[in-house]
Design an enzyme around this catalytic site. Structure first.
Site, PDB file in Angstrom:
ATOM      1  CG  HIS A 186      11.666  67.578  42.687  1.00  0.00           C
ATOM      2  ND1 HIS A 186      12.800  67.686  43.454  1.00  0.00           N
ATOM      3  CD2 HIS A 186      11.028  66.447  43.100  1.00  0.00           C
ATOM      4  CE1 HIS A 186      12.854  66.665  44.304  1.00  0.00           C
ATOM      5  NE2 HIS A 186      11.796  65.903  44.108  1.00  0.00           N
ATOM      6  CG  HIS A 237      16.681  68.278  41.559  1.00  0.00           C
ATOM      7  ND1 HIS A 237      15.509  67.792  42.094  1.00  0.00           N
ATOM      8  CD2 HIS A 237      17.312  67.206  41.001  1.00  0.00           C
ATOM      9  CE1 HIS A 237      15.425  66.488  41.874  1.00  0.00           C
ATOM     10  NE2 HIS A 237      16.517  66.105  41.212  1.00  0.00           N
ATOM     11  CD  GLU A 265      18.911  70.858  44.525  1.00  0.00           C
ATOM     12  OE1 GLU A 265      18.085  71.700  44.111  1.00  0.00           O
ATOM     13  OE2 GLU A 265      18.600  69.800  45.107  1.00  0.00           O
TER      14      GLU A 265
HETATM   15 ZN    ZN Z   1      14.405  68.860  43.373  1.00  0.00          ZN
END
Ligand code: ZN
Length: 673
Positions: free
Chosen positions: A170, A279, A358
């Site tokens: 991302h 992420h 994350e």
């Molecule tokens: Zn992500």
């Protein structure tokens, strides 16, 4: 938050209603790749449905945070759910950028794209013995997808676990991007000075990809990460674009993107054992599965390594970092389900174990906070790599020394593709698993399956188990010749093999007239060898009474399996031992006398004693048709004569044949009527 940040946040909050309306302008997607918004959702059961339409980023406190491209947003609008457009996380002003990240000691800036690429190739040129840069392909806009491969013997695929870190698929989740670059730098600069890092580099092949979606990160141009997007340049969420165990090859309805294909090709070409995917937007270690509610067979182990990551972070981070969910860890599906994620793809299709980490609540983290996040995570990053050095491991090969790709199954444990495979290039396999006592099954094409019981596994330790499988496609011993020759009273028995596998040895067997095979000698084999072997045995016939002697070999392997050779025959008599005289009279009409004798004494090689032999005396015509049998019985040694009366035969040449075992003699006779 600093006072400045608080002020910025307050201003944003105050001006937000003026800037962000509830509806998008009609030409929003002409200028923007994606929109970021939130939805009130009291009914969590609708998450799966929403997850198929839009790209959910987070679900917390009854609110869904999501991204959508134009098409996704159009489909979402049909649901008539209340939503609120939010500032895009990548739209951060005044991001600190650098053309030469490494010249800035504190790593508190983001690299320009060129600085990133230069830095990667400089790692290789500065540390050519332990680092090589692999470009696995190009993005939609032609940027490079780069990995730093770090290991000793950097150009060999050694029998050691392959590990992977990848970040920022991302494009607007940039914290992991800089942390990965800093990790590469830290590993390389610490080699041979830091024992722990030296051991890691010596025992693991580490692959690190700092940025898996540079088109997203550099949406505004190569000079800045400001304006970064989640999606790639085709407005596709790369973390929904992989084949999915539950939803098939194209769960998002999009073609595989170049970034996805490059990663799929890499996964097939390499043999990753453990990986993580970084992420931002939350602070949590998310473990499989994302796609379904089934727990992974290694759920306890996944919790254990996730727990280790988060707990180590807690030692180095402020008390509010990575403490949400279950104190920093969560099952993927329990948070919110997604399809087409890379974590499930690597875990389900490639026998790898991947988690999603994350790493910061803020997606495009302020550059000044990057050093702090490095400090929070650096020990966990090393810990996590180390996990792939523990558990059951070994080499699978076969009895001829070839490395095998074997399927390795934990009995009564594995399902949902959790079995792993050994690496065909070096036979290495690595099975991380929670503590317990296991039965392991090793299977490879064209080989006999092996089951090994009572394997006791503990956390943080290594159980080494090398396995050799037996091919079922070759005979254990390839016999290329076998002969027996009589000379005086000795039989020279010779045989040769081209290859031997697991060969214990040969029993030489002998069969005399009217008896069974019996073992006369054992000759040791060569075990396993690809080279030709020659064998010899001399059988002394003193005292043996037998006209014919048959030999064969009984080959025995170490597991007790036996194979028999063909049989070879020795005539212990020669034609000279028999006499068949010319008939008298000859020519004749209609009767004639035939004289023959069998050896009056036993042959020199027969030893003592008088022996009956089975004798036949047969008449044939000139074409070989049998006319009559005159003798067909056991005869003592001696001389005999028989009369043949040919009164019902026509004139011509006839053959009389005397036979004893495999020895025969013939005469021609002429009938004149
Ligand atoms: Zn992500």
């Amino acid at each position: 938050m600093s006072n400045t940040q608080k002020l910025v946040a307050l201003i944003l909050l105050l001006i937000q209603p003026a800037i962000f309306s509830q509806t998008l302008s009609h030409n929003y997607f002409e200028k923007n790749r994606e929109v970021y918004f939130k939805i009130e959702l009291n009914d969590k059961s609708r998450l799966a449905e929403l997850s198929r339409i839009i790209s959910i980023d987070n679900f917390a406190a009854g609110e869904v945070y999501a991204y959508a491209n134009e098409n996704e947003f159009r489909n979402f609008s049909k649901l008539n759910l209340e939503y609120q457009i939010l500032p895009h996380p990548g739209d951060v002003e005044n991001v600190q950028m650098s053309d030469d990240l490494k010249s800035i000691e504190d790593w508190n800036v983001y690299p320009t794209y060129d600085a990133y690429v230069n830095m990667m190739y400089q790692f290789q040129s500065a540390y050519p013995n332990i680092c090589r840069i692999e470009s696995i392909g190009a993005t939609v806009e032609g940027r490079e997808l780069l990995f730093a491969v770090i290991s000793d013997n950097i150009n060999q695929r050694e029998a050691e676990p392959q590990f992977m870190y990848s970040s920022t698929m991302h494009g607007d989740e940039t914290t992991g991007y800089v942390l990965m670059l800093r990790l590469i730098d830290s590993l390389l600069t610490s080699y041979n000075s830091d024992t722990r890092i030296t051991n890691l580099i010596n025992n693991v092949e580490i692959w690190i990809n700092p940025n898996a979606n540079p088109d997203g990160t550099y949406r505004s141009g190569n000079h800045t990460v400001s304006g970064a997007t989640r999606y790639n340049a085709n407005s596709v969420n790369l973390n929904r674009n992989f084949p999915d165990p539950d939803d098939g090859p194209h769960p998002d309805g999009n073609a595989w993107q170049p970034e996805t294909i490059a990663m799929m090709n890499l996964a097939s070409a390499q043999h990753f054992v453990l990986s993580a995917n970084f992420h931002g937007g939350a602070e949590v270690v998310n473990y499989p599965w994302d796609t379904w509610s089934d727990l992974h067979p290694d759920d306890n182990w996944f919790k254990y390594i996730s727990r280790q990551y988060a707990d180590t972070v807690h030692t180095f981070a402020p008390s509010n970092y990575m403490t949400g969910f279950d104190n920093g860890i969560t099952n993927g599906y329990q948070w919110y389900t997604i399809s087409g994620g890379r974590q499930d793809y690597f875990t389900y299709y490639h026998g790898c174990r991947e988690v999603t980490i994350e790493i910061s609540d803020s997606k495009l983290l302020s550059a000044s906070l990057l050093p702090a996040h490095w400090e929070y995570n650096k020990n966990s990053l090393l810990n996590y790599i180390e996990q792939c050095t523990f558990g059951l491991r070994g080499i699978v090969s076969n009895t001829t020394g070839d490395f095998l790709k074997a399927k390795i199954t934990i009995l009564n444990h594995d399902f949902n593709n959790s079995e792993i495979y050994s690496d065909s290039s070096n036979g290495g396999y690595y099975r991380m698993i929670e503590p317990g006592n296991y039965t392991i099954v090793f299977e490879a094409d064209s080989h006999e399956t092996k089951t090994i019981e009572n394997i006791q596994i503990e956390n943080g330790t290594v159980y080494n188990l090398d396995v050799v499988l037996t091919p079922d496609y070759i005979v254990p011993v390839e016999l290329v010749s076998f002969s027996a020759d009589l000379n005086e009273s000795k039989v020279s028995i010779k045989w040769a093999t081209a290859t031997e596998t697991n060969n214990y040895g040969f029993e030489v067997e002998r069969k005399l007239d009217n008896s069974e095979f019996e073992k006369i000698k054992f000759i040791e084999g060569a075990g396993t060898t690809a080279g030709p072997q020659n064998y010899f045995y001399e059988d002394h016939l003193n005292g043996i009474i037998s006209d014919e002697i048959i030999y064969r070999l009984k080959q025995i392997d170490f597991s007790g399996d036996v194979n028999f050779s063909n049989e070879v025959l020795i005539n212990n008599l020669t034609p000279n031992d028999f006499e068949l005289s010319q008939n008298y009279p000859n020519p004749f009409n209609p009767a004639t006398k035939i004289k023959f004798s069998t050896p009056p004494q036993p042959s020199p090689y027969q030893g003592e004693g008088v022996k009956e032999r089975f004798i036949t005396l047969t008449i044939y015509d000139i074409l070989g048709n049998e006319i009559t049998v005159l003798v067909n019985e056991q005869k003592h040694p001696g001389s005999y004569e028989v009369i043949w009366n040919a009164e019902d035969q026509t004139s011509g040449v006839y053959i009389c044949k005397l036979a004893a075992g495999s020895i025969s003699k013939s005469i021609k006779m002429i009938l004149l009527r």
